[in-house]
Design a protein around this motif. Structure first.
Motif, mmCIF file in Angstrom:
data_model
loop_
_atom_site.group_PDB
_atom_site.id
_atom_site.type_symbol
_atom_site.label_atom_id
_atom_site.label_comp_id
_atom_site.label_asym_id
_atom_site.label_seq_id
_atom_site.Cartn_x
_atom_site.Cartn_y
_atom_site.Cartn_z
ATOM 1 N N ASP A 98 0.792 -1.221 0.000
ATOM 2 C CA ASP A 98 0.000 0.000 0.000
ATOM 3 C C ASP A 98 0.831 1.280 0.000
ATOM 4 O OD1 ASP A 98 0.902 -0.587 2.549
ATOM 5 O OD2 ASP A 98 -1.096 -0.866 3.393
ATOM 6 N N TYR A 113 -4.926 2.789 -10.432
ATOM 7 C CA TYR A 113 -5.298 1.597 -9.682
ATOM 8 C C TYR A 113 -6.257 0.766 -10.530
ATOM 9 C CZ TYR A 113 -3.870 3.738 -5.154
ATOM 10 O OH TYR A 113 -3.187 4.302 -4.109
ATOM 11 N N GLN A 116 -7.365 -4.400 -6.156
ATOM 12 C CA GLN A 116 -6.746 -4.462 -4.842
ATOM 13 C C GLN A 116 -7.078 -5.801 -4.194
ATOM 14 O OE1 GLN A 116 -8.439 -1.556 -2.132
ATOM 15 N NE2 GLN A 116 -10.525 -2.256 -2.463
ATOM 16 N N TYR A 224 -2.030 -3.568 -3.903
ATOM 17 C CA TYR A 224 -2.668 -2.925 -5.045
ATOM 18 C C TYR A 224 -2.020 -3.368 -6.356
ATOM 19 C CZ TYR A 224 -5.029 0.256 -1.818
ATOM 20 O OH TYR A 224 -5.818 0.781 -0.821
ATOM 21 N N VAL A 290 -11.157 -1.084 -6.844
ATOM 22 C CA VAL A 290 -10.707 0.028 -6.005
ATOM 23 C C VAL A 290 -11.715 1.166 -6.157
ATOM 24 C CG1 VAL A 290 -8.849 1.685 -5.559
ATOM 25 C CG2 VAL A 290 -8.308 -0.624 -6.361
ATOM 26 N N GLN A 294 -12.440 4.288 -0.470
ATOM 27 C CA GLN A 294 -11.690 3.302 0.310
ATOM 28 C C GLN A 294 -10.218 3.687 0.478
ATOM 29 O OE1 GLN A 294 -12.386 -0.208 -2.095
ATOM 30 N NE2 GLN A 294 -14.110 -0.858 -0.818
ATOM 31 N N LEU A 295 -9.874 4.896 0.079
ATOM 32 C CA LEU A 295 -8.472 5.308 0.102
ATOM 33 C C LEU A 295 -8.110 6.125 1.341
ATOM 34 C CD1 LEU A 295 -7.986 6.238 -3.673
ATOM 35 C CD2 LEU A 295 -7.324 4.125 -2.503
ATOM 36 N N GLN A 298 -4.827 5.090 2.732
ATOM 37 C CA GLN A 298 -3.760 5.571 1.869
ATOM 38 C C GLN A 298 -3.402 7.013 2.217
ATOM 39 O OE1 GLN A 298 -2.570 2.683 0.804
ATOM 40 N NE2 GLN A 298 -2.219 3.460 -1.260
ATOM 41 N N GLN A 299 -4.413 7.796 2.550
ATOM 42 C CA GLN A 299 -4.147 9.181 2.947
ATOM 43 C C GLN A 299 -3.399 9.222 4.280
ATOM 44 O OE1 GLN A 299 -4.961 12.018 0.954
ATOM 45 N NE2 GLN A 299 -3.351 12.687 2.365
ATOM 46 N N ALA A 317 -4.024 11.366 -1.566
ATOM 47 C CA ALA A 317 -4.180 9.969 -1.975
ATOM 48 C C ALA A 317 -5.403 9.744 -2.849
ATOM 49 C CB ALA A 317 -4.253 9.067 -0.749
ATOM 50 N N HIS A 318 -6.345 10.669 -2.810
ATOM 51 C CA HIS A 318 -7.555 10.527 -3.622
ATOM 52 C C HIS A 318 -7.392 11.101 -5.032
ATOM 53 C CE1 HIS A 318 -9.016 10.145 0.530
ATOM 54 N NE2 HIS A 318 -9.965 9.383 0.025
#
Length: 325
Positions: A98, A113, A116, A224, A290, A294-295, A298-299, A317-318
């Motif tokens: 990730d 992406y 995942q 991912y 993905v 759902q990120l 990631q942020q 991250a978005h």
């Protein structure tokens, strides 16, 4: 072909001789066949589902039916793999941790992406020797901890220290590859080791260890699959076929764990079947689409790594492209 059609239109008003028929027949036989497309896939030895598909020939067969040839490219680590994808030397990357897409965004790579794996939080952990005096995370203060820099394990370590009320500066990090980390841990050169599967199951089965904490509640540990944005826009139908094959491979590995372990063991440095099975039991291998909502984690990774000065710039991250199956 257009010229051939035009020529045909010019002669339809005349009687067709046997010679003309023979020429036309010969022309149809010598027309070039439709050229095959090539899908270039980058992977590492640790790329579980892609390695299974490659070894068993299932992806090659599925794509061949669509007139697509697969070109396989193995990389020693994630950085050259990511660079190859960014500059267009490969089209698709097998699973990466990730943290990798975050660094790709920081480098302004044009990546998308396209799949995942569902979270596998127990597939990474902080371990100590069984006889270690360290009993809880707070005991890591002032201790030497082996970890792969900027990997998912690095994020887990930071998150675990924060939960224990510690700062990263409260420990002495030893930035080591998994192989070197294992050697340092085994020889008591470090007090703890943060690692992931199959290294985690390997050390737990071969040495007396204890787990201080795994990723549960701290780090989801998603994997991912990436593609170049250009390829995603030009070949969505190819990505759909790859996605379907990955999904099926994820189901097979769970339904037939022993068979999968026998294939993967030799690829993972001749690991024994039991260790590979134990490692795979902690991984979801559940392929999912993905979506931007759902990120969130990631942020968190991006913000954490930026604060730790591991990233050269803040990352949203978005702000990424996402392919939908």
């Amino acid at each position: 072909m257009p010229k051939l059609i035009k020529n045909l239109g010019a002669i339809v008003r005349r009687p067709i001789s046997a010679g003309v028929i023979a020429v036309l027949a010969l022309s149809s036989l010598t027309l070039p066949a439709q050229a095959r497309e090539t899908l270039r896939i980058g992977y590492q030895k640790s790329s579980t589902l892609i390695s299974l598909l490659k070894t068993q020939g299932k992806l090659d067969k599925a794509l061949a039916a669509a007139n697509i040839e697969v070109s396989w490219h193995e990389f020693p680590s994630r950085l050259p793999l990511l660079e190859a994808l960014n500059v267009g030397n490969i089209d698709v990357s097998a699973d990466v941790a990730d943290t990798v897409p975050i660094f790709a965004q920081a480098a302004q790579a044009k990546l998308t992406y396209f799949a995942q794996e569902a979270p596998s939080p127990s597939a990474q952990a902080i371990v100590v020797h069984k006889d270690s005096p360290l009993q809880q995370l707070a005991d890591l203060k002032g201790k030497k901890v082996a970890v792969a820099k900027a990997a998912g394990a690095h994020y887990l370590l930071i998150a675990a220290l924060n939960q224990a009320g510690l700062k990263f500066s409260n420990i002495e990090p030893a930035y080591l590859t998994p192989a070197d980390g294992r050697a340092a841990f085994e020889n008591h050169k470090v007090d703890a080791w943060v690692t992931w599967e199959p290294f985690l199951s390997g050390v737990q089965r071969q040495l007396p260890t204890r787990t201080l904490v795994d990723g549960s509640g701290l780090a989801s540990y998603k994997r991912y699959y990436l593609t170049s944005t250009r390829y995603a826009k030009a070949h969505p139908e190819v990505l759909k076929l790859v996605y379907e094959q990955l999904h099926e491979a994820g189901i097979r590995i769970k339904n037939h764990p022993r068979d999968a372990a026998q294939v993967l063991g030799p690829l993972w440095g001749n690991l024994d079947v039991e260790t590979v099975e134990a490692a795979n039991a902690r991984c979801s291998y559940q392929i999912q689409p993905v979506s931007a909502d759902q990120l969130g984690e990631q942020q968190k990774i991006a913000d954490t790594f930026f604060a730790a000065r591991l990233l050269p710039k803040a990352v949203d991250a978005h702000d990424v492209e996402i392919w939908k199956p």
